[in-house]
Design a protein around this motif. Structure first.
Motif, mmCIF file in Angstrom:
data_model
loop_
_atom_site.group_PDB
_atom_site.id
_atom_site.type_symbol
_atom_site.label_atom_id
_atom_site.label_comp_id
_atom_site.label_asym_id
_atom_site.label_seq_id
_atom_site.Cartn_x
_atom_site.Cartn_y
_atom_site.Cartn_z
ATOM 1 N N GLU A 100 0.811 -1.120 -0.129
ATOM 2 C CA GLU A 100 -0.028 -0.077 0.014
ATOM 3 C C GLU A 100 0.799 1.358 0.057
ATOM 4 N N VAL A 101 0.487 2.339 -0.711
ATOM 5 C CA VAL A 101 1.262 3.636 -0.591
ATOM 6 C C VAL A 101 0.017 4.568 -0.071
ATOM 7 N N VAL A 125 5.015 4.117 2.594
ATOM 8 C CA VAL A 125 4.650 2.706 2.176
ATOM 9 C C VAL A 125 4.511 1.763 3.185
ATOM 10 N N ILE A 126 3.577 0.622 2.971
ATOM 11 C CA ILE A 126 3.204 -0.359 3.881
ATOM 12 C C ILE A 126 3.914 -1.588 3.106
ATOM 13 N N SER A 154 8.226 5.510 5.774
ATOM 14 C CA SER A 154 8.095 6.790 5.380
ATOM 15 C C SER A 154 8.851 7.429 4.114
ATOM 16 N N ILE A 155 8.014 8.084 3.298
ATOM 17 C CA ILE A 155 8.792 8.444 1.962
ATOM 18 C C ILE A 155 9.390 9.932 1.981
ATOM 19 N N LYS A 203 6.628 8.199 -5.842
ATOM 20 C CA LYS A 203 5.319 7.631 -6.025
ATOM 21 C C LYS A 203 4.849 7.274 -7.339
ATOM 22 N N ALA A 204 5.422 7.960 -8.332
ATOM 23 C CA ALA A 204 5.270 7.898 -9.637
ATOM 24 C C ALA A 204 6.042 6.534 -10.047
ATOM 25 N N GLU A 205 7.238 6.209 -9.695
ATOM 26 C CA GLU A 205 8.087 5.042 -9.816
ATOM 27 C C GLU A 205 7.432 3.925 -9.536
ATOM 28 N N ILE A 206 6.988 3.924 -8.238
ATOM 29 C CA ILE A 206 6.095 2.737 -7.351
ATOM 30 C C ILE A 206 4.848 2.591 -8.168
#
Length: 235
Positions: free
Chosen positions: A200-201, A206-207, A215-216, A225-228
């Motif tokens: 999860e993001v 992220v989890i 933490s990001i 976030k875009a890469e993930i």
């Protein structure tokens, strides 16, 4: 993947050869995987090459040989090669799997079928990939797929795998360089995460599997976030 992926397409139909090559290239470009594709239109020329290939797309009905016979000769010299049959007939399905073929593609070949095969291949390769890390004075190999994340604190680098945590005698920067060609991402100054374990993001982090929260970094949040998201959408 850590090195150039070498692929052979053994197909006597130039149209089918071109279709296969186009779909494979599109998939690997999207995944940012370095690759080389070599094409052959008969079994004899393919078997005479001294090159070794990690993945082979093999037509069952070649002008000079049956694909099953080509596979058997390949196995004699390179046991770890993965072979995908591509044919208009279902005649050899059972026999192909007895010979440990990776997949049996029935023509017409589509982009969806190729994506399925290549994802299957990459997942198997990932299970076999290892990385050498220094533990104390020794070096030990760890499966890439078993590593959840790495973090650095108090001048230590900790490797978190499924069963235990291990202190690594290398800096987070040195370790990060070893994972650049795999599906890992540095999500803050001290943490590198295996994206396969992200469940999860949220707005701040992220989890991971096991309900682990990381933490990001605020400064690069959008990029991370875009890469993930790109990785998750490709699965």
């Amino acid at each position: 993947m850590g090195s150039v992926l070498k692929i052979a397409i053994v197909e006597d139909s130039l149209i089918d050869q071109d279709i296969l090559e186009t779909f494979v290239k599109e998939f690997l470009f999207e995944k940012s995987i370095a690759f080389e594709i070599t094409t052959f239109d008969n079994g004899k020329d393919f078997l005479e090459t001294k090159d070794k290939f990690s993945l082979i797309f093999l037509d069952m009905y070649l002008p000079d040989m049956i694909g099953i016979d080509v596979l058997r000769e390949v196995r004699d010299r390179q046991e770890d090669a993965r072979v995908v049959f591509s044919t208009s007939s279902k005649e050899f399905i059972e026999q192909s799997y007895e010979e440990d073929a990776l997949h049996y593609l029935v023509k017409p070949v589509t982009r969806e079928k190729i994506n399925l095969v290549l994802n299957k291949f990459l997942n198997i390769q990932a299970e076999l990939q290892t990385v050498s890390l220094k533990v104390g004075r020794d070096k030990e190999n760890y499966q890439i797929s078993s590593i959840k994340y790495l973090e650095s604190y108090s001048h230590k680098c900790i490797l978190h795998i499924a069963s235990r945590d291990i202190e690594i005698s290398e800096s987070i920067t040195d370790v990060e360089n070893k994972f650049k060609t795999y599906d890992f991402i540095k999500i803050n100054r001290t943490t590198i995460v295996n994206m396969a374990y992200i469940k999860e993001v949220n707005s701040t982090g992220v989890i991971l599997d096991g309900n682990v929260y990381v933490s990001i970094s605020r400064n690069t949040k959008s990029k991370i976030k875009a890469e993930i998201s790109k990785y998750m959408n490709s699965k």
